[in-house]
Design an enzyme around this catalytic site. Structure first.
Site, PDB file in Angstrom:
ATOM      1  N   HIS A  20       0.825  -1.211   0.000  1.00 52.09           N
ATOM      2  CA  HIS A  20       0.000   0.000   0.000  1.00 52.09           C
ATOM      3  C   HIS A  20       0.863   1.267   0.000  1.00 52.09           C
ATOM      4  CE1 HIS A  20       0.347  -0.443   4.481  1.00 52.09           C
ATOM      5  NE2 HIS A  20       0.473   0.855   4.391  1.00 52.09           N
TER       6      HIS A  20
ATOM      7  N   ASP B  91      -0.035  -7.777   1.294  1.00 54.04           N
ATOM      8  CA  ASP B  91       0.353  -6.363   1.282  1.00 54.04           C
ATOM      9  C   ASP B  91       1.873  -6.257   1.434  1.00 54.04           C
ATOM     10  OD1 ASP B  91       0.407  -3.647   1.394  1.00 54.04           O
ATOM     11  OD2 ASP B  91      -0.541  -3.480   3.364  1.00 54.04           O
TER      12      ASP B  91
ATOM     13  N   SER C 281      23.232 -23.820   5.101  1.00 54.33           N
ATOM     14  CA  SER C 281      24.304 -24.415   5.890  1.00 54.33           C
ATOM     15  C   SER C 281      25.302 -23.343   6.296  1.00 54.33           C
ATOM     16  CB  SER C 281      25.012 -25.501   5.086  1.00 54.33           C
ATOM     17  OG  SER C 281      25.486 -24.952   3.880  1.00 54.33           O
TER      18      SER C 281
END
Ligand SMILES: *[C@@H]1O[C@H](CO)[C@@H](O)[C@H](O)[C@H]1NC(C)=O
Ligand SMILES: *[C@@H]1O[C@H](CO)[C@@H](O)[C@H](O)[C@H]1NC(C)=O
Length: 182
Positions: free
Chosen positions: A64, A108, A138
């Protein structure tokens, strides 16, 4: 080892237009060197958001916070002033999650590729993304409390719970794909 669910609470609210600091307490100077501050244009006005530097040239934020002319400020303690530690970098490309739904804020999440790599300093340092064993990690011990696990999506205006957090590990395959292709 189970991954800790660390929720990042941004010192700046992520909803557009707000300027107050959540909770009213000031963060210790450069205690969060991965914090990014975004300024962008949306609906013809200047908006701001928080984000997280996850690689020298990538910032993770909420979808947003999409807009035009997005600029990222890193290394800021007081965003209202110019400080020598600040690095201002424009965004080259913003990639919203393809399933982002602005009506209910699902997915979002957005990745911003910066125009150039941030210079790592005491005030600017990326936060490693959560990695899971399933992906064949690893490379040394898993750092639990310095790993991005959640990204704040939206919440109440006073910054108190409930807030909604995107679980970053859920989006890791998408994040990695985007970062690899640029
Ligand atoms: C981003 O930075 C550029 C270059 O400094 C500037 O022209 C633009 O207005 C800035 N955008 C915002 C939203 O502040
Ligand atoms: C949001 O809306 C979309 C489309 O209507 C729907 O598929 C999705 O399940 C909704 N998500 C949530 C969390 O409500």
């Amino acid at each position: 080892m189970q991954q800790l669910l660390l929720l990042l609470v941004f010192p700046l609210p992520l909803w557009a237009g707000a300027e107050e600091i959540i909770g009213g307490h000031e963060a210790k100077r450069h205690s969060r060197p991965y914090m990014a501050f975004l300024q962008f244009l949306a609906q013809e006005s200047k908006k701001r958001c928080g984000g997280v530097l996850v690689q020298e040239d990538f910032v993770l934020t909420a979808a947003h916070c999409w807009g035009s002319s997005i600029n990222v400020t890193l290394g800021a303690h007081n965003i209202k002033e110019w400080e020598r530690t600040q690095q201002l970098i424009p965004v080259r490309r913003a990639t919203c999650h393809p399933a982002y739904n602005p009506k209910n804020f699902s997915n979002d999440i957005m990745l911003l590729q910066l125009e150039r790599k941030a210079k790592q300093t005491a005030a600017v340092r990326p936060l490693r993304l959560a990695r899971s064993k399933a992906q064949g990690d690893s490379g040394g011990p898993l750092v639990c409390n310095n790993v991005v696990q959640g990204i704040f999506s939206y919440g109440s205006k006073n910054g108190k719970p409930p807030g909604v957090f995107m679980k970053v590990s859920h989006f890791l395959p998408w994040i990695k794909k985007i970062m690899k292709h640029h």
